[in-house]
Design a protein around this motif. Structure first.
Motif, short mmCIF file in Angstrom:
data_model
loop_
_atom_site.label_atom_id
_atom_site.label_comp_id
_atom_site.label_asym_id
_atom_site.label_seq_id
_atom_site.Cartn_x
_atom_site.Cartn_y
_atom_site.Cartn_z
N LEU A 13 35.21 -2.19 17.06
CA LEU A 13 35.44 -0.75 17.21
C LEU A 13 34.16 0.04 16.91
O LEU A 13 33.88 1.05 17.58
N ARG A 14 33.40 -0.38 15.93
CA ARG A 14 32.13 0.31 15.63
C ARG A 14 31.16 0.18 16.81
O ARG A 14 30.48 1.15 17.17
N THR A 15 31.10 -1.01 17.38
CA THR A 15 30.23 -1.20 18.54
C THR A 15 30.72 -0.35 19.71
O THR A 15 29.93 0.30 20.40
N PHE A 16 32.03 -0.33 19.93
CA PHE A 16 32.60 0.48 20.99
C PHE A 16 32.26 1.96 20.78
O PHE A 16 31.94 2.68 21.74
N GLN A 17 32.30 2.42 19.56
CA GLN A 17 31.97 3.81 19.26
C GLN A 17 30.52 4.13 19.62
O GLN A 17 30.22 5.19 20.17
N VAL A 18 29.62 3.21 19.34
CA VAL A 18 28.21 3.41 19.69
C VAL A 18 28.03 3.41 21.20
O VAL A 18 27.26 4.20 21.76
N GLN A 42 31.09 -8.55 23.06
CA GLN A 42 31.96 -7.82 22.15
C GLN A 42 32.89 -6.90 22.92
O GLN A 42 34.09 -6.80 22.60
N MET A 43 32.36 -6.20 23.91
CA MET A 43 33.18 -5.27 24.68
C MET A 43 34.21 -6.02 25.53
O MET A 43 35.36 -5.57 25.67
N LYS A 44 33.82 -7.15 26.08
CA LYS A 44 34.78 -7.95 26.85
C LYS A 44 35.88 -8.49 25.94
O LYS A 44 37.05 -8.54 26.32
N ARG A 45 35.47 -8.89 24.73
CA ARG A 45 36.47 -9.38 23.77
C ARG A 45 37.45 -8.28 23.39
O ARG A 45 38.66 -8.52 23.30
N LEU A 46 36.94 -7.06 23.19
CA LEU A 46 37.81 -5.94 22.83
C LEU A 46 38.77 -5.64 23.96
O LEU A 46 39.97 -5.41 23.74
N THR A 65 36.82 4.75 30.48
CA THR A 65 38.01 4.95 31.30
C THR A 65 38.97 5.86 30.52
O THR A 65 38.71 6.22 29.36
N SER A 66 40.08 6.22 31.13
CA SER A 66 41.06 7.03 30.41
C SER A 66 41.58 6.29 29.19
O SER A 66 41.79 6.88 28.12
N SER A 67 41.76 4.98 29.31
CA SER A 67 42.17 4.17 28.16
C SER A 67 41.06 4.14 27.11
O SER A 67 41.34 4.15 25.90
N GLY A 68 39.81 4.13 27.57
CA GLY A 68 38.69 4.15 26.63
C GLY A 68 38.63 5.45 25.84
O GLY A 68 38.33 5.45 24.65
N ASP A 69 38.93 6.56 26.52
CA ASP A 69 38.96 7.85 25.83
C ASP A 69 40.02 7.85 24.73
O ASP A 69 39.79 8.35 23.62
N VAL A 70 41.18 7.30 25.04
CA VAL A 70 42.26 7.24 24.05
C VAL A 70 41.84 6.36 22.87
O VAL A 70 42.03 6.73 21.70
N ALA A 75 40.10 5.06 17.46
CA ALA A 75 39.15 4.24 16.69
C ALA A 75 38.43 5.09 15.66
O ALA A 75 38.21 4.65 14.51
N ARG A 76 38.05 6.30 16.05
CA ARG A 76 37.40 7.19 15.09
C ARG A 76 38.30 7.47 13.89
O ARG A 76 37.86 7.48 12.74
N GLU A 77 39.57 7.71 14.16
CA GLU A 77 40.50 7.99 13.07
C GLU A 77 40.69 6.77 12.19
O GLU A 77 40.72 6.87 10.95
N LEU A 78 40.83 5.60 12.82
CA LEU A 78 41.01 4.37 12.05
C LEU A 78 39.78 4.10 11.18
O LEU A 78 39.91 3.78 9.98
N LEU A 79 38.60 4.22 11.77
CA LEU A 79 37.38 3.99 11.00
C LEU A 79 37.20 5.04 9.92
O LEU A 79 36.69 4.75 8.83
N ARG A 80 37.61 6.28 10.20
CA ARG A 80 37.52 7.33 9.19
C ARG A 80 38.39 6.99 7.99
O ARG A 80 37.95 7.09 6.84
N VAL A 81 39.64 6.59 8.27
CA VAL A 81 40.55 6.25 7.17
C VAL A 81 40.00 5.06 6.38
O VAL A 81 40.00 5.05 5.14
N HIS A 82 39.52 4.05 7.11
CA HIS A 82 38.96 2.86 6.45
C HIS A 82 37.77 3.23 5.58
O HIS A 82 37.69 2.85 4.40
N ASP A 83 36.82 4.00 6.15
CA ASP A 83 35.59 4.32 5.42
C ASP A 83 35.86 5.26 4.26
O ASP A 83 35.19 5.19 3.22
N THR A 84 36.83 6.16 4.44
CA THR A 84 37.20 7.06 3.33
C THR A 84 37.78 6.27 2.18
O THR A 84 37.48 6.53 1.01
N LEU A 85 38.62 5.30 2.51
CA LEU A 85 39.22 4.47 1.47
C LEU A 85 38.14 3.69 0.72
O LEU A 85 38.14 3.63 -0.52
N VAL A 86 37.21 3.12 1.46
CA VAL A 86 36.14 2.35 0.83
C VAL A 86 35.26 3.25 -0.03
O VAL A 86 34.92 2.93 -1.18
N SER A 87 34.89 4.44 0.54
CA SER A 87 33.99 5.33 -0.19
C SER A 87 34.65 5.91 -1.43
O SER A 87 33.96 6.30 -2.38
#
Length: 311
Positions: A13-18, A42-46, A65-70, A75-87
């Motif tokens: 997800l981090r790679t996808f975000q970049v 990585q992108m093919k695996r995702l 794609t439209s699915s990529g936008d979703v 992914a941003r929200e998931l990573l935000r929650v994860h990183d907030t918890l860690v921080s």
């Protein structure tokens, strides 16, 4: 499809975000310090794990794609929650250097609250802040002198970016006098690469109103003082119109101004050691600025800044 026992690798997800930020697998490989083939895999695996196509690949890069936008939003929200918890438990251990660019017009508001909050939350991060016109910030991003920047649109050579808020540019003149009715309109403006300067001159040229930039400064405070003291008129965010000024519009004979957008832009390549710190700052900027801008009191009161009236 993902089975209940499957979990997504957050690194995918981090790679996808970049990839979404850069629009390029090659640029992502540079940012993530991996080979192009590794990023592609990585992108093919995702896509395989989610059983959906996320990217449209073309000769000029990749688009979501439209699915990529979703997925990007989720992914941003998931990573935000994860990183907030860690921080929350080891935020002081998040380190790295972040080079942030912000338009000089909004530096005061961001320095009052958002950036001090970031530094308090992540004391291990070195934050370098540059204030300048949007055009110069766009150029600094292109030269990789900044990691991310808030830039108003109409900045030359910069496309894309994440929409944060819609500024409300207005004509501003001194309370007394009628400079706006002079045959040649006297302007107080930032240098050439400022979007507000572009909005002003574009509107006057379209209305066939002659103008002259009699006062030019990189300092928003100097531009404001030139307006307040009756030297010239200019274009400011409505929130910056002081009691020594008045907003001007079509009823005063001034041409309408185009709306503009404040966007968050990332450098094409960010040092791998600094990427988590850059992501942390970007997320805080989204949380504090998206949809409302730096004018927090208006967001909290539910009042539209564009409805404000001043003397």
């Amino acid at each position: 499809m993902i089975e209940g026992s499957h979990t997504l690798d957050l690194e995918l997800l981090r790679t996808f975000q970049v990839v979404a930020q850069t629009g390029s697998l090659a640029a992502t490989a540079e940012v993530r310090h991996r080979t192009l083939s590794a990023i592609s895999m990585q992108m093919k695996r995702l896509e395989t794990e989610l059983d959906v196509r996320l990217l449209d690949r073309g000769s000029r890069g990749v688009t979501l794609t439209s699915s990529g936008d979703v997925l990007l939003s989720e992914a941003r929200e998931l990573l935000r929650v994860h990183d907030t918890l860690v921080s929350r438990f080891n935020g002081e251990r998040l380190s790295g250097r972040v080079r942030l660019g912000i338009p000089e017009d909004y530096a005061r508001e961001l320095l009052d609250d958002t950036l001090p909050q970031f530094m308090a939350r992540y004391p291990g991060i070195l934050l370098d802040v540059t204030t300048d016109t949007s055009g110069r910030l766009a150029r600094a991003l292109g030269k990789r002198q900044l990691d991310l920047a808030i830039v108003l649109d109409h900045a030359m050579g910069l496309e894309g970016g994440e929409t944060l808020w819609h500024p409300t540019p207005v004509w501003a003149g001194p309370v007394q006098g009628a400079l706006h009715r002079e045959t040649v309109v006297p302007l107080a403006v930032h240098p050439e690469q400022c979007p507000y300067r572009h909005l002003a001159t574009e509107a006057l040229d379209a209305a066939q109103r002659p103008w002259r930039a009699i006062f030019t400064s990189t300092s928003i405070h100097a531009v404001e003082k030139a307006i307040e003291t009756g030297m010239a008129i200019g274009v400011l965010d409505r929130e910056r119109v002081t009691t020594a000024m008045r907003a001007l519009d079509e009823s005063d004979g001034m041409p309408p101004l185009r709306r503009c957008i404040a966007r968050l832009h990332f450098a094409k390549a960010i040092d791998n050691a600094s990427q988590p710190a850059v992501d942390a700052l970007a997320q805080l900027l989204r949380e504090r600025l998206r949809g409302r801008g730096p004018w927090q009191r208006d967001a909290l009161s539910g009042r539209d800044p564009g409805q404000k009236t001043r003397a």
